[in-house]
Design a protein around this motif. Structure first.
Motif, PDB file in Angstrom:
ATOM      1  N   MET A  21       0.899  -1.164   0.171  1.00 62.91           N
ATOM      2  CA  MET A  21       0.327  -0.107  -0.429  1.00 62.91           C
ATOM      3  C   MET A  21       1.191   1.144  -0.210  1.00 62.91           C
ATOM      4  N   GLY A  22       0.477   1.691  -0.944  1.00 65.57           N
ATOM      5  CA  GLY A  22       1.791   3.471  -1.016  1.00 65.57           C
ATOM      6  C   GLY A  22       1.064   4.016  -0.047  1.00 65.57           C
ATOM      7  N   ALA A  23       2.353   5.114   0.472  1.00 62.02           N
ATOM      8  CA  ALA A  23       1.931   6.621   1.096  1.00 62.02           C
ATOM      9  C   ALA A  23       0.679   7.794   0.925  1.00 62.02           C
ATOM     10  N   ALA A  24       0.308   7.946   1.454  1.00 65.96           N
ATOM     11  CA  ALA A  24      -0.205   9.254   0.908  1.00 65.96           C
ATOM     12  C   ALA A  24       0.361  10.637   2.195  1.00 65.96           C
ATOM     13  N   TYR A  25       0.591  10.933   0.658  1.00 64.85           N
ATOM     14  CA  TYR A  25       1.510  12.821   0.775  1.00 64.85           C
ATOM     15  C   TYR A  25       1.137  13.860   0.891  1.00 64.85           C
ATOM     16  N   PHE A  26       0.714  14.094   1.610  1.00 63.92           N
ATOM     17  CA  PHE A  26      -0.321  15.537   1.733  1.00 63.92           C
ATOM     18  C   PHE A  26       0.441  17.160   1.708  1.00 63.92           C
ATOM     19  N   TYR A  27       0.061  17.709   0.650  1.00 66.26           N
ATOM     20  CA  TYR A  27       0.737  18.714   0.001  1.00 66.26           C
ATOM     21  C   TYR A  27       0.195  20.343   0.359  1.00 66.26           C
ATOM     22  N   HIS A  28       0.681  20.742   1.501  1.00 67.94           N
ATOM     23  CA  HIS A  28      -0.332  22.299   2.245  1.00 67.94           C
ATOM     24  C   HIS A  28       0.625  23.199   0.874  1.00 67.94           C
ATOM     25  N   GLY A  39     -12.542  11.231 -12.442  1.00 66.11           N
ATOM     26  CA  GLY A  39     -12.014   9.658 -11.571  1.00 66.11           C
ATOM     27  C   GLY A  39     -11.460   8.882 -12.207  1.00 66.11           C
ATOM     28  N   ASP A  40     -11.359   7.791 -12.823  1.00 66.41           N
ATOM     29  CA  ASP A  40     -10.482   6.487 -12.666  1.00 66.41           C
ATOM     30  C   ASP A  40      -8.554   6.615 -12.853  1.00 66.41           C
ATOM     31  N   ALA A  41      -8.162   6.330 -11.817  1.00 70.40           N
ATOM     32  CA  ALA A  41      -6.666   6.002 -11.978  1.00 70.40           C
ATOM     33  C   ALA A  41      -6.101   5.521 -12.779  1.00 70.40           C
ATOM     34  N   SER A  42      -6.714   4.470 -13.289  1.00 69.91           N
ATOM     35  CA  SER A  42      -5.489   3.330 -13.669  1.00 69.91           C
ATOM     36  C   SER A  42      -5.507   3.378 -15.439  1.00 69.91           C
ATOM     37  N   ALA A  43      -6.034   3.723 -16.048  1.00 68.40           N
ATOM     38  CA  ALA A  43      -6.346   3.859 -17.377  1.00 68.40           C
ATOM     39  C   ALA A  43      -4.470   3.906 -18.115  1.00 68.40           C
ATOM     40  N   ASN A  44      -3.759   4.485 -17.006  1.00 68.92           N
ATOM     41  CA  ASN A  44      -1.953   4.633 -17.957  1.00 68.92           C
ATOM     42  C   ASN A  44      -1.545   3.858 -17.023  1.00 68.92           C
ATOM     43  N   GLY A  45      -2.132   2.817 -15.942  1.00 70.02           N
ATOM     44  CA  GLY A  45      -0.899   2.160 -14.821  1.00 70.02           C
ATOM     45  C   GLY A  45      -0.295   2.592 -14.337  1.00 70.02           C
ATOM     46  N   ALA A  46      -1.381   3.903 -13.348  1.00 69.02           N
ATOM     47  CA  ALA A  46      -0.355   5.252 -12.700  1.00 69.02           C
ATOM     48  C   ALA A  46       0.462   4.706 -11.496  1.00 69.02           C
ATOM     49  N   ARG A  47       1.055   4.677 -11.391  1.00 69.22           N
ATOM     50  CA  ARG A  47       1.834   4.341 -10.253  1.00 69.22           C
ATOM     51  C   ARG A  47       2.040   5.407  -8.997  1.00 69.22           C
ATOM     52  N   CYS A  48       1.466   6.712  -9.878  1.00 66.27           N
ATOM     53  CA  CYS A  48       1.380   7.427  -7.997  1.00 66.27           C
ATOM     54  C   CYS A  48       0.055   8.081  -9.003  1.00 66.27           C
ATOM     55  N   LEU A  49      -0.838   9.020  -7.961  1.00 67.53           N
ATOM     56  CA  LEU A  49      -1.718   9.436  -7.909  1.00 67.53           C
ATOM     57  C   LEU A  49      -1.925  10.536  -7.183  1.00 67.53           C
ATOM     58  N   ALA A  64      -8.707   4.629   0.643  1.00 67.85           N
ATOM     59  CA  ALA A  64      -7.237   3.919   1.056  1.00 67.85           C
ATOM     60  C   ALA A  64      -7.304   2.926   0.020  1.00 67.85           C
ATOM     61  N   ASP A  65      -8.699   1.906  -1.192  1.00 63.82           N
ATOM     62  CA  ASP A  65      -8.088   1.584  -2.223  1.00 63.82           C
ATOM     63  C   ASP A  65      -7.630   1.711  -3.076  1.00 63.82           C
ATOM     64  N   ASP A  66      -8.306   2.913  -3.377  1.00 58.72           N
ATOM     65  CA  ASP A  66      -7.303   3.936  -4.089  1.00 58.72           C
ATOM     66  C   ASP A  66      -5.311   4.002  -3.814  1.00 58.72           C
ATOM     67  N   CYS A  67      -5.009   4.285  -2.379  1.00 60.28           N
ATOM     68  CA  CYS A  67      -4.069   4.120  -2.000  1.00 60.28           C
ATOM     69  C   CYS A  67      -2.945   2.447  -2.134  1.00 60.28           C
ATOM     70  N   ALA A  68      -3.920   1.806  -1.945  1.00 58.30           N
ATOM     71  CA  ALA A  68      -3.621   0.625  -2.085  1.00 58.30           C
ATOM     72  C   ALA A  68      -2.998  -0.176  -3.529  1.00 58.30           C
ATOM     73  N   GLY A  69      -2.779   0.521  -4.385  1.00 54.40           N
ATOM     74  CA  GLY A  69      -3.487   0.318  -6.054  1.00 54.40           C
ATOM     75  C   GLY A  69      -1.775   1.205  -6.254  1.00 54.40           C
ATOM     76  N   GLY A 108      -5.694   2.294   7.853  1.00 62.15           N
ATOM     77  CA  GLY A 108      -4.136   1.734   8.078  1.00 62.15           C
ATOM     78  C   GLY A 108      -3.880   2.666   6.721  1.00 62.15           C
ATOM     79  N   VAL A 109      -3.777   3.498   6.453  1.00 61.45           N
ATOM     80  CA  VAL A 109      -2.933   4.380   5.199  1.00 61.45           C
ATOM     81  C   VAL A 109      -1.783   4.986   6.288  1.00 61.45           C
ATOM     82  N   GLU A 110      -0.123   5.315   5.589  1.00 64.02           N
ATOM     83  CA  GLU A 110       0.582   5.788   6.322  1.00 64.02           C
ATOM     84  C   GLU A 110       0.345   7.151   5.504  1.00 64.02           C
ATOM     85  N   ALA A 111       0.703   8.369   6.479  1.00 61.23           N
ATOM     86  CA  ALA A 111       0.070   9.111   6.551  1.00 61.23           C
ATOM     87  C   ALA A 111       1.780  10.079   6.028  1.00 61.23           C
ATOM     88  N   GLN A 112       1.801  11.252   5.100  1.00 56.37           N
ATOM     89  CA  GLN A 112       3.122  12.103   5.723  1.00 56.37           C
ATOM     90  C   GLN A 112       2.228  13.505   5.491  1.00 56.37           C
TER      91      GLN A 112
END
Length: 149
Positions: free
Chosen positions: A1-8, A77-87, A97-102, A132-136
């Protein structure tokens, strides 16, 4: 599962910050999906045409015949059309959390001068960390991005 980075965002608008962050993600070898409200896609498209230091970042808007080939795909919408590894989520779009899992990484950019955007980011933070997503949390108040603890 990827981490979520919040950019303020406190020193520049999303149109200026997004190309910089996209460029970093591409340098890491990831394809990128940028999820935004439909009405924001045109402005983000323009920002990526200019790119960092007025350079071009190759990208497309979802719905075209070459979505799968795009290194960066703008979508409402969908973030998978280009095989993205970063959303990257902007404009308060839903990130789950499902978005983060992929993904390897999820970046949530929010306007620090907008009270509603701040509250939305706080709600997303709580929802993701409770799942359960790691966030920064990253801030640019010093003039450059710094991780805050």
């Amino acid at each position: 599962m990827g981490a979520a980075y919040f950019y303020h965002l406190t020193r520049q608008p999303v149109e200026a910050a997004l190309p910089q962050l996209v460029e970093r993600a591409l340098a890491a070898g990831w394809r990128v999906a940028v999820r935004a409200p439909e009405e924001a896609l045109s402005g983000l498209d323009d920002a990526l045409w200019r790119g960092p230091d007025d350079g071009f970042l190759a990208h497309g808007i979802a719905g075209g015949p070459h979505d799968a080939d795009q290194p960066v795909l703008l979508t409402a919408g969908d973030a998978s059309a280009n095989g993205a590894r970063c959303l990257m989520g902007v404009g308060g779009t839903e990130i789950t959390a499902d978005d983060c899992a992929g993904m390897e990484r999820v970046c949530i950019l929010f306007d620090g001068t907008d009270g509603a955007a701040l509250e939305r980011a706080r709600t997303q933070w709580r929802g993701l960390t409770e799942a359960g997503v790691e966030a920064q949390y990253w801030s640019q108040e010093s003039g450059r991005w710094e991780r805050k603890r």
